[in-house]
Design a protein around this motif. Structure first.
Motif, mmCIF file in Angstrom:
data_model
loop_
_atom_site.group_PDB
_atom_site.id
_atom_site.type_symbol
_atom_site.label_atom_id
_atom_site.label_comp_id
_atom_site.label_asym_id
_atom_site.label_seq_id
_atom_site.Cartn_x
_atom_site.Cartn_y
_atom_site.Cartn_z
ATOM 1 N N ASP A 183 6.860 -4.597 -3.559
ATOM 2 C CA ASP A 183 7.210 -5.500 -4.659
ATOM 3 C C ASP A 183 7.957 -6.730 -4.165
ATOM 4 N N SER A 184 8.739 -6.565 -3.111
ATOM 5 C CA SER A 184 9.564 -7.656 -2.609
ATOM 6 C C SER A 184 8.753 -8.802 -2.008
ATOM 7 N N VAL A 185 7.495 -8.545 -1.650
ATOM 8 C CA VAL A 185 6.681 -9.594 -1.022
ATOM 9 C C VAL A 185 5.444 -9.942 -1.832
ATOM 10 N N LYS A 186 5.203 -9.214 -2.894
ATOM 11 C CA LYS A 186 3.994 -9.430 -3.706
ATOM 12 C C LYS A 186 3.954 -10.858 -4.228
ATOM 13 N N GLY A 187 2.807 -11.499 -4.060
ATOM 14 C CA GLY A 187 2.653 -12.871 -4.500
ATOM 15 C C GLY A 187 3.047 -13.902 -3.456
ATOM 16 N N ARG A 188 3.718 -13.456 -2.398
ATOM 17 C CA ARG A 188 4.136 -14.378 -1.333
ATOM 18 C C ARG A 188 3.436 -14.084 -0.007
ATOM 19 N N PHE A 189 3.168 -12.811 0.268
ATOM 20 C CA PHE A 189 2.543 -12.400 1.522
ATOM 21 C C PHE A 189 1.110 -11.961 1.266
ATOM 22 N N THR A 190 0.258 -12.171 2.264
ATOM 23 C CA THR A 190 -1.131 -11.738 2.187
ATOM 24 C C THR A 190 -1.528 -11.079 3.497
ATOM 25 N N ILE A 191 -2.022 -9.854 3.397
ATOM 26 C CA ILE A 191 -2.523 -9.148 4.572
ATOM 27 C C ILE A 191 -4.040 -9.294 4.615
ATOM 28 N N SER A 192 -4.573 -9.470 5.810
ATOM 29 C CA SER A 192 -6.021 -9.572 5.978
ATOM 30 C C SER A 192 -6.379 -9.047 7.365
ATOM 31 N N ARG A 193 -7.660 -8.862 7.591
ATOM 32 C CA ARG A 193 -8.097 -8.374 8.896
ATOM 33 C C ARG A 193 -9.446 -8.965 9.250
ATOM 34 N N ASP A 194 -9.690 -9.059 10.541
ATOM 35 C CA ASP A 194 -10.972 -9.485 11.070
ATOM 36 C C ASP A 194 -11.394 -8.413 12.065
#
Length: 125
Positions: A62-73
């Motif tokens: 919840d503390s990072v939702k909307g600010r951080f994005t995780i992705s992978r290649d």
């Protein structure tokens, strides 16, 4: 066995952005769920974000939702953490982790089998 190496940490002003990378070597990276955790001075290790092997499913603290994005290649054996609108309370050592066995809680550090050495993120003016 999987070896994980994080990069991209540094010093940034509040409101700034950083992108962390975690490069994996070893077998079958694309079959692992990947996660990011962080450890701040005087605090316990904290879950930040996780992504399924395909990238189709993500979960955030919840503390990072909307600010951080995780992705992978998966072609590059790399997972990323894009961090925007950084706050001083985001200051921590950030670790990436790989979960080899499915079916375990995705937000629990104990569910992850392989860990990187960490990269320092400092948010300060």
């Amino acid at each position: 066995q999987v070896q994980l190496v994080e990069s991209g940490g540094g010093l940034v002003q509040p409101g700034g952005s950083l992108r962390l990378s975690c490069a994996a070597s070893g077998r079958t990276f694309s079959s692992y769920r990947m996660g990011w955790f962080r450890l701040a001075p005087g605090k316990e290790r904290e879950f930040v974000a996780t992504i399924s092997w395909s990238g189709a499913s993500t979960t955030y603290a919840d503390s990072v939702k909307g600010r951080f994005t995780i992705s992978r290649d998966n072609a590059k054996n790399t997972v990323y953490l894009q961090m925007n609108s950084l706050k001083p309370e985001d200051t921590a050592v950030y670790f990436c982790a790989a979960q080899a066995i499915t079916g375990r809680p995705v937000v629990a550090a104990a569910s992850y089998d392989y860990w990187g050495q960490g990269t320092q993120v400092t948010v300060s003016s």
